[in-house]
Each structure stands twice: as C-alpha cells, then as structure tokens.
Design a protein around this motif. Structure first.
Motif, PDB file in Angstrom:
ATOM      1  N   LYS A  65       0.662  -1.137  -0.048  1.00 28.69           N
ATOM      2  CA  LYS A  65       0.075   0.049   0.080  1.00 28.69           C
ATOM      3  C   LYS A  65       0.796   1.253  -0.100  1.00 28.69           C
ATOM      4  O   LYS A  65       1.997   1.385   0.498  1.00 28.69           O
ATOM      5  N   GLU A  66       0.213   2.305  -0.374  1.00 19.54           N
ATOM      6  CA  GLU A  66       1.118   3.590  -0.600  1.00 19.54           C
ATOM      7  C   GLU A  66       1.429   4.027   0.984  1.00 19.54           C
ATOM      8  O   GLU A  66       0.626   4.020   1.825  1.00 19.54           O
ATOM      9  N   ASP A  67       2.569   4.638   1.146  1.00 21.06           N
ATOM     10  CA  ASP A  67       3.154   4.946   2.533  1.00 21.06           C
ATOM     11  C   ASP A  67       2.776   6.457   2.732  1.00 21.06           C
ATOM     12  O   ASP A  67       3.529   7.124   2.351  1.00 21.06           O
ATOM     13  N   PHE A  68       1.553   6.699   3.488  1.00 19.39           N
ATOM     14  CA  PHE A  68       0.846   7.967   3.457  1.00 19.39           C
ATOM     15  C   PHE A  68       1.375   8.609   4.809  1.00 19.39           C
ATOM     16  O   PHE A  68       1.508   8.030   5.776  1.00 19.39           O
ATOM     17  N   ILE A  69       1.911   9.779   4.557  1.00 21.65           N
ATOM     18  CA  ILE A  69       2.427  10.737   5.922  1.00 21.65           C
ATOM     19  C   ILE A  69       1.669  12.059   5.749  1.00 21.65           C
ATOM     20  O   ILE A  69       1.814  12.759   4.643  1.00 21.65           O
ATOM     21  N   PRO A  70       0.721  12.284   6.644  1.00 18.47           N
ATOM     22  CA  PRO A  70       0.075  13.732   6.362  1.00 18.47           C
ATOM     23  C   PRO A  70       1.135  14.843   6.455  1.00 18.47           C
ATOM     24  O   PRO A  70       2.078  14.893   7.275  1.00 18.47           O
ATOM     25  N   ALA A  71       0.443  15.761   5.667  1.00 16.84           N
ATOM     26  CA  ALA A  71       1.598  16.960   5.440  1.00 16.84           C
ATOM     27  C   ALA A  71       1.858  17.853   6.756  1.00 16.84           C
ATOM     28  O   ALA A  71       3.133  18.446   6.839  1.00 16.84           O
ATOM     29  N   LYS A  72       0.827  17.839   7.522  1.00 17.31           N
ATOM     30  CA  LYS A  72       1.236  18.883   8.833  1.00 17.31           C
ATOM     31  C   LYS A  72       1.650  17.884   9.951  1.00 17.31           C
ATOM     32  O   LYS A  72       1.354  18.467  11.110  1.00 17.31           O
ATOM     33  N   SER A  73       1.683  16.520   9.598  1.00 18.20           N
ATOM     34  CA  SER A  73       2.375  15.800  11.011  1.00 18.20           C
ATOM     35  C   SER A  73       3.870  16.047  11.154  1.00 18.20           C
ATOM     36  O   SER A  73       4.534  16.762  10.416  1.00 18.20           O
ATOM     37  N   ASN A  74       4.074  15.649  12.365  1.00 15.45           N
ATOM     38  CA  ASN A  74       5.513  15.601  12.771  1.00 15.45           C
ATOM     39  C   ASN A  74       6.169  14.184  11.909  1.00 15.45           C
ATOM     40  O   ASN A  74       5.957  12.955  12.746  1.00 15.45           O
ATOM     41  N   LYS A  75       6.719  14.190  11.078  1.00 13.83           N
ATOM     42  CA  LYS A  75       7.404  13.437  10.219  1.00 13.83           C
ATOM     43  C   LYS A  75       7.962  12.297  10.967  1.00 13.83           C
ATOM     44  O   LYS A  75       7.812  11.012  11.003  1.00 13.83           O
ATOM     45  N   ALA A  76       9.109  12.809  11.623  1.00 11.68           N
ATOM     46  CA  ALA A  76       9.996  11.802  12.527  1.00 11.68           C
ATOM     47  C   ALA A  76       9.126  10.998  13.442  1.00 11.68           C
ATOM     48  O   ALA A  76       9.373   9.524  13.694  1.00 11.68           O
ATOM     49  N   LEU A  77       8.397  11.514  14.241  1.00 15.56           N
ATOM     50  CA  LEU A  77       7.759  11.083  15.471  1.00 15.56           C
ATOM     51  C   LEU A  77       6.601   9.925  14.674  1.00 15.56           C
ATOM     52  O   LEU A  77       6.292   9.067  15.276  1.00 15.56           O
ATOM     53  N   PHE A  78       5.990  10.500  13.599  1.00  9.89           N
ATOM     54  CA  PHE A  78       5.038   9.574  12.893  1.00  9.89           C
ATOM     55  C   PHE A  78       5.394   8.384  12.545  1.00  9.89           C
ATOM     56  O   PHE A  78       4.920   7.425  12.739  1.00  9.89           O
ATOM     57  N   ILE A  79       6.765   8.398  11.984  1.00 12.42           N
ATOM     58  CA  ILE A  79       7.439   7.161  11.741  1.00 12.42           C
ATOM     59  C   ILE A  79       7.952   6.404  13.088  1.00 12.42           C
ATOM     60  O   ILE A  79       7.794   5.240  13.010  1.00 12.42           O
ATOM     61  N   LEU A  80       8.494   7.308  14.038  1.00  9.04           N
ATOM     62  CA  LEU A  80       9.034   6.436  15.184  1.00  9.04           C
ATOM     63  C   LEU A  80       7.752   5.804  16.098  1.00  9.04           C
ATOM     64  O   LEU A  80       8.107   4.700  16.536  1.00  9.04           O
ATOM     65  N   GLY A  81       6.739   6.126  16.129  1.00  9.27           N
ATOM     66  CA  GLY A  81       5.427   5.700  17.089  1.00  9.27           C
ATOM     67  C   GLY A  81       5.331   4.125  16.719  1.00  9.27           C
ATOM     68  O   GLY A  81       5.525   3.330  17.641  1.00  9.27           O
ATOM     69  N   PRO A  82       5.013   3.691  15.512  1.00 17.02           N
ATOM     70  CA  PRO A  82       4.969   2.230  15.286  1.00 17.02           C
ATOM     71  C   PRO A  82       5.889   1.246  15.521  1.00 17.02           C
ATOM     72  O   PRO A  82       5.918   0.346  16.087  1.00 17.02           O
ATOM     73  N   GLY A  83       7.126   1.974  15.361  1.00 20.47           N
ATOM     74  CA  GLY A  83       8.510   1.421  15.618  1.00 20.47           C
ATOM     75  C   GLY A  83       8.668   0.959  17.026  1.00 20.47           C
ATOM     76  O   GLY A  83       9.004  -0.040  17.608  1.00 20.47           O
ATOM     77  N   VAL A  84       8.448   1.953  17.989  1.00 20.44           N
ATOM     78  CA  VAL A  84       8.337   1.827  19.347  1.00 20.44           C
ATOM     79  C   VAL A  84       7.380   0.881  19.936  1.00 20.44           C
ATOM     80  O   VAL A  84       7.786  -0.023  20.794  1.00 20.44           O
ATOM     81  N   ALA A  85       6.287   0.777  19.255  1.00 19.41           N
ATOM     82  CA  ALA A  85       5.303  -0.156  19.981  1.00 19.41           C
ATOM     83  C   ALA A  85       5.573  -1.457  19.536  1.00 19.41           C
ATOM     84  O   ALA A  85       5.594  -2.348  20.340  1.00 19.41           O
ATOM     85  N   MET A  86       6.055  -1.795  18.387  1.00 18.84           N
ATOM     86  CA  MET A  86       6.782  -2.950  17.773  1.00 18.84           C
ATOM     87  C   MET A  86       7.937  -3.452  18.934  1.00 18.84           C
ATOM     88  O   MET A  86       7.941  -4.595  19.215  1.00 18.84           O
ATOM     89  N   LEU A  87       8.900  -2.547  18.959  1.00 17.15           N
ATOM     90  CA  LEU A  87      10.024  -2.881  19.477  1.00 17.15           C
ATOM     91  C   LEU A  87       9.707  -3.380  20.946  1.00 17.15           C
ATOM     92  O   LEU A  87      10.339  -4.299  21.382  1.00 17.15           O
ATOM     93  N   VAL A  88       9.078  -2.694  21.571  1.00 21.75           N
ATOM     94  CA  VAL A  88       8.592  -2.821  23.283  1.00 21.75           C
ATOM     95  C   VAL A  88       8.021  -4.285  23.308  1.00 21.75           C
ATOM     96  O   VAL A  88       8.228  -4.976  24.134  1.00 21.75           O
ATOM     97  N   ALA A  89       7.092  -4.373  22.194  1.00 18.90           N
ATOM     98  CA  ALA A  89       6.244  -5.774  22.280  1.00 18.90           C
ATOM     99  C   ALA A  89       7.261  -6.868  22.101  1.00 18.90           C
ATOM    100  O   ALA A  89       7.039  -7.848  22.859  1.00 18.90           O
TER     101      ALA A  89
END
Length: 351
Positions: A65-89
């Motif tokens: 699927k297309e990797d969509f990032i909202p224009a007004k989001s904080n891009k670095a943290l937007f990418i980091l969030g799922p990674g943190v959830a997965m790493l901790v799990a």
C-alpha cells in the motif's frame, strides 16, 4: 559461558522471536475464524486451503500500500511511533521461561532467553513503555481524533497498571522472588498459584485486557467515537506494525499469566512421567518437551479467551472504564494483599 552455549542460546532466542511473530501473524487468522463462528459466518476461506494463507495476503496488501504521511504531521515521530510499539512488544518475551532444561550432548540448555532475578519487574517496566508508541503516534498525527485516542490510551494504561502491580504483589509475597523461573519452579506438578490467588488472577486478567487495549477496553481506538483513535492517520505497514504489536502483547500477556498463575511449563503427574523412564537424561528431555507443549497449550487457551471476549462483550463507556479501574480493581487488589499477608502469617503461626 562457552561458545557452544552461546550458539545454543542464540538459536533459542531466534526461535522464540520467530515463534512470537508466527503466533502474532496467525492470531489474526484465528481471530477472524472465531469471530465468524460466533457470528455464524464462514470467515476467510479464499487464500489457500481453509484460508490459511490469509495472514500472508494481508501482510502483502499492507506492504504494497502507499506509505502515506500527513502533510502537517511531525514526520520523524510519525514514523517512530509504530516502531516503538513493535520494539517494546517484542522485547517483553525475553525473560519468560517457556520450558525447563534440555540436555543435549552433555550441554544443558535452559529454555529461557534471559534469566534475570528481576524478571517480573523487567516485564512490568517494558510493558509500561508500550504506551509511548501510542502516545507518540497519536500526537505526531496532528489529528484531534488521534490525540484523543492517545490520551485515552495513556490514562487507561496508567490506571490499570496500578491495579495490575498491586495484584502482582500478592504473588510476590507468596513466592518471595521476582524471578519468573523461580516462580515457575515453585509451582511444580499441580501446585499452581491460581489455587491460592484466584482474586489476584481475575484482577490481573482484567488489567491485561486493558493493557492490550482489547475489547471491552478498546477505547483508545474505538471506531464509533474516534474513527480508529491513535492510528486514524496510519496506513500500510505502519498500521500493520501497530496491529502486530497488539497481537504480540496478547501473546506475552497470555504467557505471563500462564507463568504466574497456571504453573508455566509444569503439568500434573510430571514426576510420574519422569520416573516411568529409566534413562534420566531421556526422562528429563521428555518431561521438558511435554512441559513446553503444556506451556503453549495454556498460552493458546488464553489467546482464545481474549478473542472470545472481544466478540462477545460490548465496549465500556469511558467513565465506566475509569470507575472499574479506580473504584473497584484497586480496592480489591489492596484487599487481596491484606488477605494474602494474613494467610502467610496464619500459616507461619500454625505450622
């Protein structure tokens, strides 16, 4: 530690990592099948025989699927969030003893990735970090529904961690150890903690549902109110990582409950089985392997229970969720500690 032992340990860690991912992957399949059974439907049946390739089809769909990032989001943290959830799990299963000890070629292989004498604290600390993945993703999305979902997740996890921690104290008072292996060894045979801590187990179970954000506690992502909550803006593999982390958390919660309350790898008549085999090494290995099967059977039963509840009970309102956590579970957990302490003192006095 010798190099051979290091090799065995590395193989074991890779095996546990692979099994964790495999169980999380096929939990999605069995969740759909169980939901279909409860709702009198067929469920997935197109991808492969009996729909068994459906998780791979889902993974392929999310991956391409297309990797969509909202224009007004904080891009670095937007990418980091799922990674943190997965790493901790994935980190939280490191201290769980999935079996006793195997003896292969004179080497003793402990079926546990890391043995630390603070295993309970390690799991509790790592699980507490999981909420940061949801908070970061919800805040970075720059969406009011995502932010509300993230705030709900944080307040829910903090509220239920208190009751969960208090319910654990009663087990620690009984066992006198923070090591998961020692707690498992003290439940040899059928001497499981559930017989002494039924109230503590029920409190822990309810809190585990809340910590995993499962129905009836899935308010951080409630579709009817928040359109998906903290992962409203997520798609493709980032959304897949959030969903994957949730199923890994269910697997870990099931393994922890099996270890703390249901004897871990212990099973009834294990000593009879050990004595029935004349070769002591063969007897040890057979009992250990049967213990591993017993451990995973308990885990799968808990995972089934998580799914059964999801497709049976409706979602709580937020005020009901908070009332249950603060006004019912925490006082019950304190009462359980007092009763356990009284029981221990009475036992010391009488015996």
């Amino acid at each position: 530690m010798e190099s051979v032992d290091l090799l065995y340990k590395a193989i074991y860690i890779l095996a546990i990592f692979g099994i964790t991912l495999l169980i999380a992957t096929y939990s999605t399949y069995f969740e759909r099948k169980i939901a279909a059974f409860i709702q009198d439907r067929v469920g997935p049946n197109r991808a492969g025989p009996a729909g068994l390739l459906q998780p791979l089809a889902d993974a392929g769909k999310l991956f391409f699927k297309e990797d969509f990032i909202p224009a007004k989001s904080n891009k670095a943290l937007f990418i980091l969030g799922p990674g943190v959830a997965m790493l901790v799990a994935t980190m939280s299963s490191a201290v769980i003893p999935f079996g006793d000890r195997l003896i292969v070629g004179g080497h003793e292989i402990v079926l546990q990735a890391i043995e630390v004498n603070i295993g309970v604290l390690y799991i509790f600390g790592v699980v507490s970090l999981g909420v940061y993945g949801l908070m970061i993703g919800g805040w970075a999305s720059n969406n009011k529904y995502s932010l509300l979902g993230a705030i709900r997740a944080a307040s829910q996890n903090i509220s239920y961690e208190l009751a969960m921690g208090l319910s654990l104290i009663a087990v620690l008072m009984m066992t006198g150890s923070l090591s998961l292996r020692e707690i498992a060894e003290q439940q040899a045979g059928f001497n499981w903690n559930i017989w002494y801590q039924p109230l503590g187990f029920i409190i822990f179970l309810v809190c585990a549902f809340a910590e995993c954000n499962r129905t009836p506690f899935d308010l951080p992502e409630s579709e009817a109110e928040l359109i998906g909550g903290y992962h409203t803006e997520y798609g493709s593999m980032k959304l897949g990582m959030y969903l994957f982390a949730e199923y890994i958390n269910i697997f870990v919660a099931s393994a922890v409950m099996s270890t703390l309350y249901f004897g871990a790898y212990n099973f009834p008549f294990m000593e009879n089985l050990r004595q029935a085999i004349s070769d002591p090494i063969l007897a040890n290995n057979v009992v250990t392997l049967v213990g591993v099967v017993a451990m995973f059977t308990k885990i799968f039963l808990f995972i089934f229970f998580f799914m059964w509840v999801r497709w049976t009970l409706p979602r709580f309102r937020y005020d009901q969720l908070m009332k249950l956590g603060w006004k019912i579970l925490i006082p019950l957990a304190i009462l359980n500690i007092i009763l356990t302490a009284g029981g221990i003192l009475l036992k010391d006095y009488l015996f």
